[in-house]
Design a protein around this motif. Structure first.
Motif, short mmCIF file in Angstrom:
data_model
loop_
_atom_site.label_atom_id
_atom_site.label_comp_id
_atom_site.label_asym_id
_atom_site.label_seq_id
_atom_site.Cartn_x
_atom_site.Cartn_y
_atom_site.Cartn_z
N ARG A 137 0.16 -1.94 28.19
CA ARG A 137 -0.40 -2.62 27.01
C ARG A 137 0.61 -3.65 26.51
O ARG A 137 1.82 -3.41 26.59
N ALA A 138 0.13 -4.75 25.97
CA ALA A 138 1.02 -5.81 25.52
C ALA A 138 1.32 -5.69 24.03
O ALA A 138 0.49 -5.21 23.26
N VAL A 139 2.51 -6.15 23.63
CA VAL A 139 2.86 -6.18 22.21
C VAL A 139 1.85 -7.03 21.43
O VAL A 139 1.51 -6.73 20.29
N ALA A 140 1.36 -8.09 22.07
CA ALA A 140 0.41 -8.98 21.40
C ALA A 140 -0.88 -8.26 21.00
O ALA A 140 -1.61 -8.71 20.12
N ASP A 141 -1.17 -7.13 21.66
CA ASP A 141 -2.41 -6.39 21.36
C ASP A 141 -2.23 -5.34 20.26
O ASP A 141 -3.16 -4.60 19.95
N VAL A 142 -1.01 -5.25 19.71
CA VAL A 142 -0.76 -4.20 18.70
C VAL A 142 -1.38 -4.61 17.36
O VAL A 142 -1.05 -5.63 16.78
N LEU A 143 -2.30 -3.77 16.89
CA LEU A 143 -2.98 -4.04 15.62
C LEU A 143 -2.06 -3.73 14.44
O LEU A 143 -2.13 -4.38 13.40
N GLY A 144 -1.22 -2.73 14.60
CA GLY A 144 -0.29 -2.37 13.54
C GLY A 144 0.45 -1.10 13.90
O GLY A 144 0.16 -0.45 14.91
N MET A 145 1.43 -0.77 13.06
CA MET A 145 2.19 0.47 13.24
C MET A 145 1.96 1.37 12.03
O MET A 145 1.96 0.87 10.89
N GLY A 146 1.74 2.64 12.26
CA GLY A 146 1.52 3.59 11.16
C GLY A 146 2.53 4.71 11.24
O GLY A 146 2.69 5.33 12.30
N ILE A 147 3.21 4.98 10.14
CA ILE A 147 4.28 5.99 10.14
C ILE A 147 4.04 7.02 9.04
O ILE A 147 3.83 6.66 7.88
N GLY A 148 4.07 8.28 9.40
CA GLY A 148 3.99 9.37 8.42
C GLY A 148 5.37 9.94 8.18
O GLY A 148 6.10 10.23 9.13
N LEU A 149 5.74 10.08 6.92
CA LEU A 149 7.07 10.58 6.56
C LEU A 149 6.97 11.80 5.65
O LEU A 149 6.07 11.86 4.79
N PRO A 150 7.91 12.76 5.78
CA PRO A 150 7.87 13.97 4.94
C PRO A 150 8.52 13.71 3.59
O PRO A 150 9.52 14.33 3.25
N ALA A 151 7.98 12.75 2.83
CA ALA A 151 8.62 12.33 1.58
C ALA A 151 7.59 11.64 0.69
O ALA A 151 6.55 11.20 1.18
N PRO A 152 7.89 11.53 -0.61
CA PRO A 152 7.00 10.74 -1.47
C PRO A 152 7.07 9.28 -1.05
O PRO A 152 8.16 8.73 -0.86
N VAL A 153 5.91 8.66 -0.85
CA VAL A 153 5.86 7.30 -0.32
C VAL A 153 5.16 6.37 -1.31
O VAL A 153 4.06 6.65 -1.78
N ASP A 154 5.81 5.24 -1.60
CA ASP A 154 5.16 4.15 -2.32
C ASP A 154 4.42 3.35 -1.25
O ASP A 154 5.01 2.51 -0.57
N HIS A 155 3.13 3.66 -1.07
CA HIS A 155 2.37 3.10 0.05
C HIS A 155 2.31 1.57 -0.03
O HIS A 155 2.48 0.88 0.98
N ALA A 156 2.08 1.04 -1.23
CA ALA A 156 1.95 -0.41 -1.37
C ALA A 156 3.25 -1.12 -0.98
O ALA A 156 3.24 -2.16 -0.33
N GLY A 157 4.38 -0.53 -1.35
CA GLY A 157 5.67 -1.17 -1.05
C GLY A 157 6.23 -0.78 0.30
O GLY A 157 7.21 -1.37 0.76
N GLY A 158 5.61 0.23 0.97
CA GLY A 158 6.09 0.67 2.28
C GLY A 158 7.48 1.27 2.23
O GLY A 158 8.29 1.10 3.14
N ARG A 159 7.78 2.02 1.16
CA ARG A 159 9.11 2.60 1.00
C ARG A 159 8.99 4.06 0.57
O ARG A 159 7.99 4.42 -0.05
#
Ligand SMILES: [Zn+2]
Length: 414
Positions: A137-159
């Motif tokens: 698969r090519a990098v150009a075909d990547v729609l996005g990256m999704g990461i789950g973390l065991p912590a409180p996440v500010d989803h809008a800020g990605g932190r």
């Protein structure tokens, strides 16, 4: 790649793509109803999307009693790739996923969160690039990256904000860092929210108000309301593990306070109590191993954990009035040993109206729930009405990038 065929996306084609991606429309008739477009307009846009290979249409299995089968619309699985990661305290599971979503390739790598976000995220990027190579698969075909973390996440800020087990990660720009390795959007989410999304979409799509409780080494919960993940004002909704259920003090929690739900019912707390009886247990997985081996003390302690969970969940029921509660996480492998205490407490402590039609079930999703939830989050966000036209335009541009660009980016990782 197929996206370039939509070089000039119209908002109509984008809207149709987003309605199919979000599961709101599954047939041509659904699209006419949902968009208000004429049948002819819907057919024009569909012809474009089907021709570009972004959607496909498959005949629905013939219903009993005859009748003409209607064609079902879905995202074409191979139209793009999603990179997903489920990060734990000592290991990360990574995968590349198609738009079904289904896992195409995966790996597990040991990580040390204390090494800091820069080192860990570079590890993730290297692993994803290797998986892309393996799967051709090519990098150009990547729609996005999704990461789950065991912590409180500010989803809008990605932190992550104020993580208890991730020194050095507080307020770090995860999206900015990962995008330097792989040029695609990044979505960061609390791991329990991702499990909630996967469980709901796959098994309980009709449940209007849905509460998922993860009872693993830690305890957390996720809420779906009218088909959408409810994050609260800052992304902290559902953090039931540190609700105080014992006002007389109670055992010390990992967060430094006393009497939290976790300190009574989390895997680490159950293991702590069982160690005092001479059992060498350290984690939720160890506890379930001991339960499955028939240890009577472990069974009794899990029953007590179920009662404590029921106390905590009763507060959530009073506030949220869910129609369905699903219990997942490692401790849910104890089945009714855990669930019966939850049911008993909910019936004892909740209003009759709140529990009249309440279903309490064990989760169906297995160990892939976090990864598949991350994939759904990326697909639904990138193809949502607000972003779909930008996504199509970005993919059209990315599809034209040369292989040289990919090689250049890889050099940065060496
Ligand atoms: Zn606590």
């Amino acid at each position: 790649m197929t996206w370039r065929d939509l070089a000039t996306p119209t908002s109509g084609a984008g809207l149709i793509l987003s309605l199919v991606a979000g599961g709101i429309a599954r047939s041509r008739a659904d699209l006419v109803t949902a968009t208000g477009f004429s049948r002819t307009t819907v057919v024009q846009h569909l012809t474009q999307l089907l021709g570009a290979g972004l959607l496909d249409e498959t005949p629905e299995p013939k219903r009993q009693g005859g009748g003409r089968p209607s064609a079902m619309l879905r995202l074409a699985p191979d139209a793009a790739t999603v990179l997903v990661a489920d990060i734990g305290e000592t290991h990360a599971r990574l995968a590349i996923v198609d738009l079904s979503p289904a896992l195409l390739a995966e790996c597990v790598i040991p990580i040390t969160l204390a090494d800091g976000p820069g080192a860990v995220l570079a590890q993730l990027a290297r692993c994803w690039l290797a998986l892309l190579d393996q799967s051709r698969r090519a990098v150009a075909d990547v729609l996005g990256m999704g990461i789950g973390l065991p912590a409180p996440v500010d989803h809008a800020g990605g932190r992550v904000v104020g993580p208890s087990v991730m020194p050095g990660w507080d307020d770090f720009d995860i999206c900015g860092c990962l995008s330097t390795f792989i040029p695609a959007p990044v979505l960061v989410e609390n791991d329990v929210n991702l499990m909630t999304l996967a469980e709901f979409r796959t098994y309980w799509p009709e449940a209007g108000q849905f509460l998922f409780v993860k009872a693993g080494n830690g305890i957390g919960s996720g809420l779906m309301t009218d088909g959408r993940l409810y994050r609260g004002a800052q992304g902290a909704a559902g953090d039931i593990g540190h609700m105080q259920i014992d006002r007389r003090g109670g055992p010390l929690c990992r967060c430094g306070k006393h009497g939290c739900l976790e300190a009574h019912a989390a895997g680490w707390a159950v293991a702590r109590d069982l160690r005092s009886t001479g059992l060498a247990l350290n984690s939720a997985r160890d506890v379930i191993g001991s339960f499955e081996a028939g240890q009577a003390e472990t069974t009794a302690r899990l029953e007590a954990a179920g009662v404590a969970l029921g106390d905590g969940i009763a507060h959530a029921v009073s506030l949220f009035n869910p129609s369905t509660i699903v219990i997942g996480g490692t401790l849910a492998d104890a089945g009714e040993t855990l669930l019966s205490g939850i049911r008993t407490q909910l019936h004892a402590r909740s209003l009759p109206l709140a529990i009249r039609h309440l279903g309490i079930h064990r989760a169906h999703g297995g160990r892939d729930a976090g990864l598949l939830g991350a994939a759904r989050l990326v697909i639904e966000t990138r193809l949502s009405p607000a972003h779909v036209d930008t996504t199509i335009a970005a993919h059209t541009k990315a599809a034209r990038r040369s292989v040289a660009g990919l090689k250049e980016r890889r050099l940065k990782l060496v």
